[in-house]
Design an enzyme around this catalytic site. Structure first.
Site, PDB file in Angstrom:
ATOM      1  N   CYS A 276      32.313  22.187  20.105  1.00  0.00           N
ATOM      2  CA  CYS A 276      33.143  22.213  21.302  1.00  0.00           C
ATOM      3  C   CYS A 276      34.543  22.612  20.852  1.00  0.00           C
ATOM      4  O   CYS A 276      35.065  22.090  19.867  1.00  0.00           O
ATOM      5  CB  CYS A 276      33.161  20.832  21.934  1.00  0.00           C
ATOM      6  SG  CYS A 276      34.516  20.610  23.087  1.00  0.00           S
TER       7      CYS A 276
ATOM      8  N   LYS B 143       0.878  -1.178   0.000  1.00  0.00           N
ATOM      9  CA  LYS B 143       0.000   0.000   0.000  1.00  0.00           C
ATOM     10  C   LYS B 143       0.912   1.224   0.000  1.00  0.00           C
ATOM     11  O   LYS B 143       1.535   1.561   1.010  1.00  0.00           O
ATOM     12  CB  LYS B 143      -0.917   0.011   1.221  1.00  0.00           C
ATOM     13  CG  LYS B 143      -1.926   1.147   1.159  1.00  0.00           C
ATOM     14  CD  LYS B 143      -2.982   1.021   2.223  1.00  0.00           C
ATOM     15  CE  LYS B 143      -4.134   1.988   1.973  1.00  0.00           C
ATOM     16  NZ  LYS B 143      -3.723   3.391   2.020  1.00  0.00           N
TER      17      LYS B 143
HETATM   18  S1  IVH Z   1      -6.558  -0.150  -4.753  1.00  0.00           S
HETATM   19  C1  IVH Z   1     -11.187   0.804  -4.685  1.00  0.00           C
HETATM   20  N1  IVH Z   1      -4.057  -0.584  -4.332  1.00  0.00           N
HETATM   21  O1  IVH Z   1      -5.095   3.624  -0.844  1.00  0.00           O
HETATM   22  C2  IVH Z   1      -9.959   1.432  -4.236  1.00  0.00           C
HETATM   23  N2  IVH Z   1      -5.003   1.407  -3.474  1.00  0.00           N
HETATM   24  O2  IVH Z   1      -7.539   3.722   0.904  1.00  0.00           O
HETATM   25  C3  IVH Z   1      -8.857   0.933  -5.077  1.00  0.00           C
HETATM   26  N3  IVH Z   1      -3.395   2.847  -2.318  1.00  0.00           N
HETATM   27  O3  IVH Z   1      -6.870   6.107  -2.465  1.00  0.00           O
HETATM   28  C4  IVH Z   1      -7.568   1.216  -4.468  1.00  0.00           C
HETATM   29  N4  IVH Z   1      -1.632   1.557  -2.620  1.00  0.00           N
HETATM   30  O4  IVH Z   1      -4.469   5.866  -3.201  1.00  0.00           O
HETATM   31  C5  IVH Z   1      -5.088   0.254  -4.135  1.00  0.00           C
HETATM   32  N5  IVH Z   1      -1.813  -1.114  -4.060  1.00  0.00           N
HETATM   33  C6  IVH Z   1      -2.840  -0.271  -3.873  1.00  0.00           C
HETATM   34  C7  IVH Z   1      -2.700   0.949  -3.186  1.00  0.00           C
HETATM   35  C8  IVH Z   1      -3.801   1.764  -2.989  1.00  0.00           C
HETATM   36  C9  IVH Z   1      -2.092   2.695  -2.108  1.00  0.00           C
HETATM   37  C10 IVH Z   1      -4.192   4.005  -1.850  1.00  0.00           C
HETATM   38  C11 IVH Z   1      -5.034   4.615  -2.918  1.00  0.00           C
HETATM   39  C12 IVH Z   1      -6.402   4.799  -2.353  1.00  0.00           C
HETATM   40  C13 IVH Z   1      -6.215   4.470  -0.918  1.00  0.00           C
HETATM   41  C14 IVH Z   1      -7.449   3.747  -0.474  1.00  0.00           C
END
Ligand code: IVH
Length: 680
Positions: A427, A116
């Site tokens: 120092c 993520k």
């Molecule tokens: S999938 C339906 N995959 O997390 C939503 N999101 O809380 C689809 N994000 O706004 C998102 N890494 O910006 C997805 N590997 C990943 C992600 C990711 C970061 C962020 C994204 C989204 C937020 C959702």
């Protein structure tokens, strides 16, 4: 008419540049150096300058273009950009998997799993393979048009690498800043006295929301795709994993760490695996994302409110936490640098208890507006020392107080001073301060200082740790017995070391001054000082203004020298060294003043046939000349050996006399002759 040859060259260059972007950003496996990339880029730019009619918007040279905006246009997303539900524990992940199995009526589900990314959600629209529009997520329904800024991000291809691109496709992903780029950006901001960014995500957001794309272009942002929104004119593969593979084939960056796993065991094992890699990844992540791999199954399972039921984010512990700043102490580094350290009420940050954080220097404390007693946000990333990010102003206690830099060193009691134009206080205990002991001793013994052969860093460490040596003067009291008792020290090497120490006693004033390790007094300055004053006493008696009479000695150097000798501890060590027998010839033959060499500036370049550069330098200096490192209008002679390099070319350009070794030696000898053979 432009020739076919030119047109072909231009399109070959564009293809090569796109290919190397792909190697770098998508595969993370560059084939050519940055310098080579720049060379190709400049060639394209210069051809396009000659033939502007051949410029096309998708050319790699056209990433930064157009004027600054006055505001961003709003964009309504064709399909809303949703968010993800979070899981913070294994139980919540188990419950997620149970819901998915029930909805899909499968006993075990395949999941696509990814990091993520901790950046900003972005949507990219490609029409017939061309990047036409990019927008921020905004509230999920309406975002901002940041196309011009996104075009500057080299990880985002301006063209999809496919002969059959879809009519229209919306690719979704995250814009972020790599940790290394973030550190470099903040170092720059600090240097310039500008506000630092709290973390890479804020830095990425700030960089993408610039109205002038030229600023965004300097920030080196990155992009990773994690999904596809609306699309027309293409049949996508049936699983998320295969869609990601397709994007990668089109040269869109996707996470290298992505995988497809089976069942809840697969999810939890992935969480552990990525968690262990978290600190060593090039970018910040705040968890991992689990998605049902089968796209038809995703639609069957569907959505609740604004989040899918087929996906979930499993979050890592936060890397930031709030706690109270109890006090600010100072620490003394190996070079005497004084660093303020925040003492914090213990708080768990990313699973580790933090009680200290660095504050870098006084200016940093003022810039962040931190008072002792404040509640502060603390950030820890990997092995990096925790940092105070910001102050929670709403919780400032009424008795919060300002930090005052102490006037004396907490380790040795010498004065702490901050030189003009320096951010760091130091120092002044130099030779005496235990915190600086190892560094000071090592410098003292080094080849260009007292030249004690065999006394390297390791041995200095041992001598100090075994309490055998406190100050440089103790070196001259070492005996065979204490040395042979050291680990890995045979009698023969001990005897050799003692002989080297004994030998170092007869030195020169310049070496001795350099060995003292006075801040800003390098080897050359030490020579200038020795030549000017002739005796240590004369130099020590000089005040700041007098010292500035010495050629090349300015205000900062003069201040530093005066402060060094004002410290009684340093005087004691000098006394002890002289008492131990360290001496130099104070009636050394005066440097030949009236030769053709005195006052002349030499630059040595290339490999000389029979002399080392140091030997040549010694000859020049003994005749009152100066050896400098770079060629300028002030250079009188360049002494050039084999493979001389750019200094040689510069000398030719400036019309400076270039000597080979033989010419140089005859110049030296002639001038010595005039002075009755008296010399060095
Ligand atoms: S999938 C339906 N995959 O997390 C939503 N999101 O809380 C689809 N994000 O706004 C998102 N890494 O910006 C997805 N590997 C990943 C992600 C990711 C970061 C962020 C994204 C989204 C937020 C959702």
């Amino acid at each position: 008419m432009v020739s076919a040859e030119i047109k072909n060259r231009i399109s070959a260059l564009r293809e090569q540049l796109e290919y190397h972007n792909y190697r770098y950003y998508v595969l993370d496996a560059p084939e050519i150096s940055d310098a080579e990339y720049d060379r190709l880029f400049r060639e394209l730019q210069s051809l396009e300058q000659q033939y502007p009619e051949l410029i096309i918007p998708s050319s790699p040279s056209q990433r930064v273009g157009g004027a600054a905006l006055t505001e961003f246009t709003q964009i309504t997303h064709t399909t809303p950009m949703l968010s993800l539900n979070n899981a913070f524990s294994e139980d919540e992940v188990v419950a997620f998997d149970r819901r998915v199995r029930e909805a899909s009526e499968l006993s075990q589900v395949d999941y696509a799993v990814e990091p993520k990314f901790d950046g900003l959600a972005i949507s990219l629209v490609y029409e017939r393979g061309q990047f036409v529009m990019g927008a921020t997520r905004g509230d999920g329904y309406v975002g901002e048009d940041v196309t011009a800024n996104l075009r500057t991000i080299r990880a985002i291809p301006l063209l999809l690498a496919t002969p059959n691109p879809p009519q229209r496709i919306e690719i979704r992903g995250e814009v972020l800043m790599l940790k290394a780029d973030f550190a470099a950006l903040n170092a720059y901001q600090r240097e310039q006295g500008l506000k630092e960014f709290a973390n890479p995500r804020n830095a990425a957001a700030g960089s993408l929301r610039q109205l002038d794309p030229r600023i965004t272009a300097t920030r080196g942002l990155h992009f990773f795709a994690y999904g596809v929104g609306q699309c027309e004119g293409v049949v996508l593969p049936s699983t998320h994993g295969e869609v990601m593979d397709l994007l990668m084939a089109w040269r869109i960056p996707v996470a290298h760490e992505r995988a497809v796993v089976q069942g809840v065991e697969g999810l939890l094992a992935y969480y552990q695996r990525i968690g262990a890699q978290r600190d060593s990844l090039a970018f910040d992540i705040d968890g991992v994302v689990y998605k049902v791999n089968d796209l038809a199954m995703q639609q069957q399972i569907g959505y609740v409110a604004r989040a899918p039921r087929f996906a979930i984010a499993h979050k890592f512990p936060a890397q930031e936490a709030t706690t109270q700043l109890l006090d600010i102490d100072v620490q003394v580094g190996r070079t005497g640098a004084i660093t303020p350290v925040a003492r914090l009420a213990p708080v768990s940050v990313g699973g580790v208890t933090v009680t200290n954080a660095t504050l870098h220097n006084e200016d940093e404390i003022r810039r962040k507006g931190v008072l002792i007693g404040d509640w502060v946000n603390v950030r820890r990333a990997g092995d990096v020392i925790p940092e105070i990010v910001s102050v929670v102003m709403s919780r400032r206690p009424s008795d919060a107080r300002e930090f005052v830099m102490p006037t004396t060193c907490p380790v040795c009691g010498s004065h702490i001073v901050r030189l003009p134009d320096e951010a760091i206080a130091r120092c002044t205990g130099g030779l005496f301060c235990p915190a600086q002991r190892k560094q000071a001793l090592w410098h003292f013994a080094s080849r260009r200082a007292m030249d004690i052969d065999g006394l390297g860093e390791k041995l200095v460490e041992q001598l100090v740790d075994e309490n055998l040596v406190h100050s440089p003067a103790d070196l001259y009291r070492l005996g065979l017995l204490s040395l042979v008792n050291l680990e890995r020290m045979a009698e023969k090497s001990a005897r050799n070391l003692l002989a080297a120490i004994e030998h170092s006693k007869r030195t020169t004033l310049a070496r001795f001054i350099y060995a003292l390790g006075i801040r800003h007094v390098g080897e050359q300055t030490a020579k200038d000082l020795a030549r000017y004053y002739g005796t240590l006493e004369a130099m020590m008696a000089a005040d700041e203004l007098q010292l500035q009479q010495v050629p090349e000695v300015g205000e900062v150097v003069a201040k530093s020298i005066v402060q060094f000798f004002a410290e009684p501890h340093n005087l004691t060590v000098i006394e002890m060294l002289r008492a131990a027998g360290v001496c130099w010839d104070e009636s050394a033959p005066p440097v030949i003043q009236n030769s053709a060499i005195s006052g002349k500036v030499f630059v040595i370049t290339g490999t000389l046939p029979t002399m080392s550069r140091d030997e040549a330098k010694a000859k020049i200096e003994a005749m009152g000349g100066k050896a400098s490192g770079s060629v300028s209008k002030k250079t009188d002679f360049v002494l050039a050996g084999a493979e001389p390099g750019s200094k040689f070319i510069k000398a030719q350009e400036l019309g400076i006399t270039i000597l080979d070794e033989a010419e140089f030696l005859s110049l030296i000898n002639e001038n010595q002759g005039e002075e009755d053979g008296q010399g060095y």
